[in-house]
Design a protein around this motif. Sequence first.
Motif, PDB file in Angstrom:
ATOM      1  N   ILE A 112      32.276  18.639  24.526  1.00 59.19           N
ATOM      2  CA  ILE A 112      33.280  19.696  24.446  1.00 59.19           C
ATOM      3  C   ILE A 112      34.500  19.358  25.299  1.00 59.19           C
ATOM      4  O   ILE A 112      35.634  19.461  24.849  1.00 59.19           O
ATOM      5  CB  ILE A 112      32.671  21.048  24.861  1.00 59.19           C
ATOM      6  N   PHE A 124      36.237  16.152  23.708  1.00 60.43           N
ATOM      7  CA  PHE A 124      36.915  16.478  22.466  1.00 60.43           C
ATOM      8  C   PHE A 124      38.179  17.299  22.733  1.00 60.43           C
ATOM      9  O   PHE A 124      39.231  17.019  22.178  1.00 60.43           O
ATOM     10  CB  PHE A 124      35.987  17.258  21.529  1.00 60.43           C
ATOM     11  N   GLN A 150      26.367  25.499  18.934  1.00 62.22           N
ATOM     12  CA  GLN A 150      25.646  26.150  20.029  1.00 62.22           C
ATOM     13  C   GLN A 150      26.514  27.233  20.635  1.00 62.22           C
ATOM     14  O   GLN A 150      27.720  27.263  20.433  1.00 62.22           O
ATOM     15  CB  GLN A 150      25.302  25.107  21.088  1.00 62.22           C
ATOM     16  N   LEU A 194      29.202  15.294  15.174  1.00 60.19           N
ATOM     17  CA  LEU A 194      29.081  15.535  16.614  1.00 60.19           C
ATOM     18  C   LEU A 194      29.729  16.861  17.000  1.00 60.19           C
ATOM     19  O   LEU A 194      29.122  17.690  17.687  1.00 60.19           O
ATOM     20  CB  LEU A 194      29.757  14.397  17.401  1.00 60.19           C
ATOM     21  N   ALA A 195      30.963  17.055  16.501  1.00 62.44           N
ATOM     22  CA  ALA A 195      31.691  18.267  16.870  1.00 62.44           C
ATOM     23  C   ALA A 195      30.980  19.496  16.325  1.00 62.44           C
ATOM     24  O   ALA A 195      30.856  20.519  17.022  1.00 62.44           O
ATOM     25  CB  ALA A 195      33.116  18.194  16.336  1.00 62.44           C
ATOM     26  N   LEU A 253      25.365  16.124  26.841  1.00 62.85           N
ATOM     27  CA  LEU A 253      26.159  15.565  25.757  1.00 62.85           C
ATOM     28  C   LEU A 253      27.048  16.656  25.161  1.00 62.85           C
ATOM     29  O   LEU A 253      28.229  16.431  24.879  1.00 62.85           O
ATOM     30  CB  LEU A 253      25.241  14.986  24.682  1.00 62.85           C
ATOM     31  N   THR A 254      26.496  17.848  25.009  1.00 64.28           N
ATOM     32  CA  THR A 254      27.277  18.951  24.474  1.00 64.28           C
ATOM     33  C   THR A 254      28.452  19.267  25.387  1.00 64.28           C
ATOM     34  O   THR A 254      29.602  19.326  24.956  1.00 64.28           O
ATOM     35  CB  THR A 254      26.394  20.201  24.323  1.00 64.28           C
ATOM     36  N   MET A 279      28.042  20.428  18.408  1.00 66.33           N
ATOM     37  CA  MET A 279      28.427  21.070  19.664  1.00 66.33           C
ATOM     38  C   MET A 279      28.808  22.513  19.454  1.00 66.33           C
ATOM     39  O   MET A 279      28.346  23.411  20.141  1.00 66.33           O
ATOM     40  CB  MET A 279      29.613  20.323  20.286  1.00 66.33           C
TER      41      MET A 279
END
Lengths: 419, 397
Positions: B131, B134, A210, A203-204, B126-127, A207
């Motif tokens: 971010i 997290f 991008q 997942l990380a 979601l991104t 992210m």
Amino acid sequence: MSSKLAKIEKRTAYLLILPSVLLVFSIILFPIFSNIWISFKNVELKDLRIPEPRAKKLVKSIKDNPNQIKIIYKLRNSSLTQEITNVKFKDKYPDNIEPISLNNKCQFKSNLLKCELGNWPKKYRENLEIVFQNTNNQEISKKELKSYKPKLSGKSQNILLTYEFTLNNFKKVIKDKSFIDLLSTTFYYTFFGTIGAIVFGILAAQMVNQKFFGRTFMRSVLLFPYVAPVVALAYTWELLLDPTSGTLNNLLINYQIIDGPINLLGQKYVTLNILGFDFKLRLALTTVIIFEIWRYFPLAFLFILARLQAVPKELYEAADVDGANPIQKFLNITLPQILAVISILFMIRFIWNFNKFEDIFLLTGGASGTRTLPINVYQQGFSIGDIGMGSAVSIVIVVFLLIFMFIYFKLLGKRADEN
Amino acid sequence: MKIKNIFTYCFISSLFLFSLICIWKILVTLQGIELTNFNFNKLFTFGIVLCVMNLFIGKKFNLNIKLIILALLFSIFDYFISINLPIWYSFGIFLISLFFFNTIKNYDKNFLSKNHSSQKLFFNFLTLFGITLFSFVILFPFYMMLVTSFKTQALLLLNPLDFSINFAQGLPELFKSYFVVFKDYNFGRYMLTSTIVSLGTVIITLIFAIPAAYAVARLNFFGKNFLSTSILIIYLFPAIVLVIPLYTIFSQFGLRNSIEGLLIVYTATTLPVAIYMLQGYFKSIPKELEEAGIIDGQNWLGIIFKIILPLSLPAISSVALYVFMIAWNEFLFSLMFLDRPNTFTLSRAIQFLNVGAETPRQYLMAGSVVVTLPILIIFVYFEKYLVSGLTAGSVKG
């Protein structure tokens, strides 16, 4: 000529690797093998102290007689469990004195006193008294007398070097009722810790792959939990999760999400009601696994990100032309590309989580259902003090480790063949 | 334009806005401000209303003006449903909603009628959501570690949610925990020990590893393949299976409670990975350079020092930083081998603080900051080198 050169090359090579090989052999390989030796012995922590003959030297002046002086040696066997044989005693004195009388165990020769004190049983104590007189009427210096320290030597049996072996340790390990529980806890912890770390790593990585503002900073931040010392992080978590004064419980109570505090690290089970079914969740173990995931997903992230950045952009562009949606793109392009990395990562992390000690030790100390094999090594060896048992548990770990490694290198070899 | 798309868009965006507000509220609560409700229903509904407005206004007038108006509307609404909160709280809400409406300002009816737009939307959020979440989850414990070290036990008992930093009390009062930790708990000494042990490990490891890695990478000798595979295998053996034998051996040789003992063990455990990383790099250096060196009459030592070392400085710094990090963070061996306070490393000292007497938590956290800060500074400063070291060496950890 060339064979001579090859010989020189060989010799240089051995010379260059020798120090490293020696060090690694003595500190890593030799201990692993001596584990086997110790695990077949009945050794306890207190046996590790080598029995030593000890002497305390007291110097006493004799009343009304400045020409004489009395020296008392308080002798004892330091060990409470073992005998010392063939004890020898040696001490040195100033030039100007000699003993008046000596027992037959001792000999005095040119300022040196040597004694054969025989065998000392365990806890042995004895006082050795010798009166000295001066030979040249000069005052006897107490200070000088005290400056010499007696030397004692003796032979004692080192329990580690005897040839007595026993299978008791292994019998105890396997017969232990909690052994199955121990294994299942270890595998539960290892499996979910590994899977969780990899899922969050993917997942990380997705992210961070991008473009957005602060991307490099984000990459550093994601690695913080892995880089920081485990002691500091574990204690911070412990304070955060504390049932009475911990921030998390207080926050949840403050926002009326829970009624009373939950002891996340001290409660073994919690019953959850999901769709009318009661689930028994191992609470403390789950918390420890979450910590584990939190601390190690950065590593999976790092690996997967490196792989993602190598995926050709054309693949995604082609998929766009075909009208693929994001989920299809992930499943059909990204996932196959990172699958190899994930499988290697899984194997390596699995091996490492299987052996993880510090995290659980610092968070719960192995209490409330979080005792894994590595924790058991420590508890057997150092809390209970049974070194032999601890070694036997270590051997169990090594056996599992060898099995995992065998599978790992088999898979690795297979992959190498395919490429 | 499909109804489903509008529905997904409103739902996800409003949820995202709400979660941002939640994080902000948690942080505000931890400043000791009384705030007991997330107001989910009201904020979520109003968020949906604003998102629909944003969609229908679309690009009809200046986007920046639109987002400022929407953000203002949201903050005013929040101001009225929450009571007695300081102005900086509302300002924070305003900034967050500004950020939020900035990310959705480009969405209009046309966008939502495109193919896969709901999935794209979902992944975009979601991104963003990922971010923020997290960063929050990762940084929160570090933040708590820092702020706890500035409080006192009494204040924390009074209000366990008040972590505001009171600058008015003056710097000596503020940094009191650090003074105590260094003065009463001897952390200066532990820090020195940790530094000596870590730097010592780095130096000795490099002295051992560079020649060995060179031999493995370049020279031909019997048993070379065996050696290079066994390096990896040895590396996979964990410290926990070494602990008992090493403890018994070190006890008998009197190496426990000594820095030398620690140095030996740390060097031996980091050596395999150091050799593994360095030999990989040495192999990538062109052989011709060394051949030129041989023609110039250099011997092996000369080649290593004058040709290999200067060329592989980046790899060596990676290895050095990685080994430093391992040695600085190491805990198991220092727990086993050190039980006299005068030989403690920082990690061991903090564990001792926690286990020993009832140490006030601010001292524990101040100690944790002292052990964490140096390694994080080194990490951020030398990130490039450390990341490559981590990637190469991360089979272990």
